[in-house]
Design a protein around this motif. Structure first.
Motif, PDB file in Angstrom:
ATOM      1  N   MET A  19    -103.980 -37.160  16.396  1.00  0.00           N
ATOM      2  CA  MET A  19    -105.125 -37.526  17.177  1.00  0.00           C
ATOM      3  C   MET A  19    -106.318 -36.793  16.608  1.00  0.00           C
ATOM      4  O   MET A  19    -106.295 -35.590  16.439  1.00  0.00           O
ATOM      5  CB  MET A  19    -104.856 -37.104  18.627  1.00  0.00           C
ATOM      6  CG  MET A  19    -105.794 -37.606  19.660  1.00  0.00           C
ATOM      7  SD  MET A  19    -107.262 -36.613  19.802  1.00  0.00           S
ATOM      8  CE  MET A  19    -108.158 -37.616  20.912  1.00  0.00           C
ATOM      9  N   VAL A  20    -107.357 -37.536  16.286  1.00  0.00           N
ATOM     10  CA  VAL A  20    -108.603 -36.951  15.797  1.00  0.00           C
ATOM     11  C   VAL A  20    -109.727 -37.505  16.668  1.00  0.00           C
ATOM     12  O   VAL A  20    -109.965 -38.712  16.678  1.00  0.00           O
ATOM     13  CB  VAL A  20    -108.861 -37.312  14.313  1.00  0.00           C
ATOM     14  CG1 VAL A  20    -110.190 -36.736  13.848  1.00  0.00           C
ATOM     15  CG2 VAL A  20    -107.723 -36.826  13.440  1.00  0.00           C
ATOM     16  N   PRO A  21    -110.401 -36.650  17.413  1.00  0.00           N
ATOM     17  CA  PRO A  21    -111.460 -37.145  18.292  1.00  0.00           C
ATOM     18  C   PRO A  21    -112.713 -37.543  17.516  1.00  0.00           C
ATOM     19  O   PRO A  21    -113.032 -36.963  16.481  1.00  0.00           O
ATOM     20  CB  PRO A  21    -111.754 -35.941  19.189  1.00  0.00           C
ATOM     21  CG  PRO A  21    -111.390 -34.760  18.378  1.00  0.00           C
ATOM     22  CD  PRO A  21    -110.242 -35.199  17.513  1.00  0.00           C
ATOM     23  N   ILE A  22    -113.414 -38.546  18.023  1.00  0.00           N
ATOM     24  CA  ILE A  22    -114.700 -38.937  17.454  1.00  0.00           C
ATOM     25  C   ILE A  22    -115.696 -37.856  17.846  1.00  0.00           C
ATOM     26  O   ILE A  22    -115.810 -37.498  19.017  1.00  0.00           O
ATOM     27  CB  ILE A  22    -115.147 -40.307  18.000  1.00  0.00           C
ATOM     28  CG1 ILE A  22    -114.144 -41.384  17.591  1.00  0.00           C
ATOM     29  CG2 ILE A  22    -116.546 -40.656  17.497  1.00  0.00           C
ATOM     30  CD1 ILE A  22    -114.369 -42.718  18.266  1.00  0.00           C
ATOM     31  N   LYS A  23    -116.404 -37.325  16.864  1.00  0.00           N
ATOM     32  CA  LYS A  23    -117.338 -36.236  17.114  1.00  0.00           C
ATOM     33  C   LYS A  23    -118.459 -36.664  18.071  1.00  0.00           C
ATOM     34  O   LYS A  23    -118.884 -37.809  18.077  1.00  0.00           O
ATOM     35  CB  LYS A  23    -117.935 -35.744  15.806  1.00  0.00           C
ATOM     36  CG  LYS A  23    -116.913 -35.062  14.912  1.00  0.00           C
ATOM     37  CD  LYS A  23    -117.551 -34.478  13.675  1.00  0.00           C
ATOM     38  CE  LYS A  23    -116.573 -33.932  12.694  1.00  0.00           C
ATOM     39  NZ  LYS A  23    -115.592 -33.016  13.107  1.00  0.00           N
ATOM     40  N   SER A  24    -118.878 -35.738  18.898  1.00  0.00           N
ATOM     41  CA  SER A  24    -119.986 -35.915  19.850  1.00  0.00           C
ATOM     42  C   SER A  24    -119.680 -36.930  20.951  1.00  0.00           C
ATOM     43  O   SER A  24    -120.593 -37.487  21.544  1.00  0.00           O
ATOM     44  CB  SER A  24    -121.279 -36.317  19.123  1.00  0.00           C
ATOM     45  OG  SER A  24    -121.616 -35.352  18.160  1.00  0.00           O
ATOM     46  N   GLN A  25    -118.410 -37.183  21.207  1.00  0.00           N
ATOM     47  CA  GLN A  25    -118.012 -38.099  22.280  1.00  0.00           C
ATOM     48  C   GLN A  25    -117.252 -37.295  23.331  1.00  0.00           C
ATOM     49  O   GLN A  25    -116.139 -36.833  23.086  1.00  0.00           O
ATOM     50  CB  GLN A  25    -117.137 -39.228  21.738  1.00  0.00           C
ATOM     51  CG  GLN A  25    -117.820 -40.125  20.744  1.00  0.00           C
ATOM     52  CD  GLN A  25    -118.876 -40.995  21.395  1.00  0.00           C
ATOM     53  OE1 GLN A  25    -118.688 -41.511  22.472  1.00  0.00           O
ATOM     54  NE2 GLN A  25    -120.012 -41.126  20.723  1.00  0.00           N
ATOM     55  N   PHE A  26    -117.855 -37.132  24.508  1.00  0.00           N
ATOM     56  CA  PHE A  26    -117.265 -36.297  25.553  1.00  0.00           C
ATOM     57  C   PHE A  26    -115.863 -36.754  25.923  1.00  0.00           C
ATOM     58  O   PHE A  26    -114.942 -35.942  26.045  1.00  0.00           O
ATOM     59  CB  PHE A  26    -118.164 -36.281  26.789  1.00  0.00           C
ATOM     60  CG  PHE A  26    -117.616 -35.453  27.906  1.00  0.00           C
ATOM     61  CD1 PHE A  26    -117.626 -34.072  27.829  1.00  0.00           C
ATOM     62  CD2 PHE A  26    -117.065 -36.053  29.029  1.00  0.00           C
ATOM     63  CE1 PHE A  26    -117.102 -33.291  28.851  1.00  0.00           C
ATOM     64  CE2 PHE A  26    -116.538 -35.286  30.059  1.00  0.00           C
ATOM     65  CZ  PHE A  26    -116.562 -33.905  29.968  1.00  0.00           C
TER      66      PHE A  26
ATOM     67  N   GLN B 155    -113.692 -38.335  24.164  1.00  0.00           N
ATOM     68  CA  GLN B 155    -112.773 -38.010  23.074  1.00  0.00           C
ATOM     69  C   GLN B 155    -112.365 -36.538  23.135  1.00  0.00           C
ATOM     70  O   GLN B 155    -111.212 -36.196  22.902  1.00  0.00           O
ATOM     71  CB  GLN B 155    -113.428 -38.323  21.732  1.00  0.00           C
ATOM     72  CG  GLN B 155    -113.641 -39.792  21.486  1.00  0.00           C
ATOM     73  CD  GLN B 155    -112.356 -40.498  21.143  1.00  0.00           C
ATOM     74  OE1 GLN B 155    -111.618 -40.048  20.265  1.00  0.00           O
ATOM     75  NE2 GLN B 155    -112.056 -41.592  21.806  1.00  0.00           N
ATOM     76  N   SER B 156    -113.324 -35.673  23.451  1.00  0.00           N
ATOM     77  CA  SER B 156    -113.029 -34.242  23.576  1.00  0.00           C
ATOM     78  C   SER B 156    -112.054 -33.991  24.721  1.00  0.00           C
ATOM     79  O   SER B 156    -111.133 -33.181  24.597  1.00  0.00           O
ATOM     80  CB  SER B 156    -114.314 -33.451  23.815  1.00  0.00           C
ATOM     81  OG  SER B 156    -115.171 -33.575  22.715  1.00  0.00           O
ATOM     82  N   CYS B 157    -112.236 -34.699  25.817  1.00  0.00           N
ATOM     83  CA  CYS B 157    -111.324 -34.562  26.968  1.00  0.00           C
ATOM     84  C   CYS B 157    -109.925 -35.035  26.599  1.00  0.00           C
ATOM     85  O   CYS B 157    -108.933 -34.385  26.940  1.00  0.00           O
ATOM     86  CB  CYS B 157    -111.849 -35.351  28.161  1.00  0.00           C
ATOM     87  SG  CYS B 157    -113.380 -34.702  28.854  1.00  0.00           S
ATOM     88  N   ASN B 158    -109.842 -36.168  25.915  1.00  0.00           N
ATOM     89  CA  ASN B 158    -108.538 -36.688  25.479  1.00  0.00           C
ATOM     90  C   ASN B 158    -107.859 -35.704  24.531  1.00  0.00           C
ATOM     91  O   ASN B 158    -106.654 -35.472  24.617  1.00  0.00           O
ATOM     92  CB  ASN B 158    -108.708 -38.036  24.781  1.00  0.00           C
ATOM     93  CG  ASN B 158    -109.133 -39.133  25.722  1.00  0.00           C
ATOM     94  OD1 ASN B 158    -108.994 -39.027  26.940  1.00  0.00           O
ATOM     95  ND2 ASN B 158    -109.699 -40.193  25.161  1.00  0.00           N
ATOM     96  N   TYR B 159    -108.631 -35.125  23.642  1.00  0.00           N
ATOM     97  CA  TYR B 159    -108.118 -34.144  22.686  1.00  0.00           C
ATOM     98  C   TYR B 159    -107.471 -32.973  23.418  1.00  0.00           C
ATOM     99  O   TYR B 159    -106.355 -32.568  23.109  1.00  0.00           O
ATOM    100  CB  TYR B 159    -109.270 -33.675  21.792  1.00  0.00           C
ATOM    101  CG  TYR B 159    -108.914 -32.631  20.766  1.00  0.00           C
ATOM    102  CD1 TYR B 159    -108.469 -33.009  19.511  1.00  0.00           C
ATOM    103  CD2 TYR B 159    -109.037 -31.276  21.032  1.00  0.00           C
ATOM    104  CE1 TYR B 159    -108.158 -32.059  18.546  1.00  0.00           C
ATOM    105  CE2 TYR B 159    -108.726 -30.323  20.078  1.00  0.00           C
ATOM    106  CZ  TYR B 159    -108.288 -30.721  18.842  1.00  0.00           C
ATOM    107  OH  TYR B 159    -107.971 -29.780  17.899  1.00  0.00           O
TER     108      TYR B 159
END
Length: 61
Positions: A1-8, A10-14
């Motif tokens: 899993m690699v989150p899309i940068k600057s996407q809140f 995505q950070s939560c999913n990470y």
């Protein structure tokens, strides 16, 4: 899993997947990608089926 940068979201999913033990990285460097592709790490995640409970809650609201 690699989150899309600057996407809140995505950070939560990470962070959620990190707690579940899923392999993750903040970038797609070749070494990390190769390590992931050749690893045998399998995370068995079993979520309780609460579909009926959710439907009942929606219908009673």
């Amino acid at each position: 899993m690699v989150p899309i940068k600057s996407q809140f979201e995505q950070s939560c999913n990470y962070l959620a997947l990190k707690e579940l033990g899923v392999n993750r990285s903040e970038d797609l460097k070749v070494g990390k990608l190769k390590s992931w592709l050749y690893s045998n790490d399998i995370v068995d995640i079993s979520f309780k089926d609460e579909t009926d409970l959710l439907i009942e809650m929606v219908l009673n609201t």
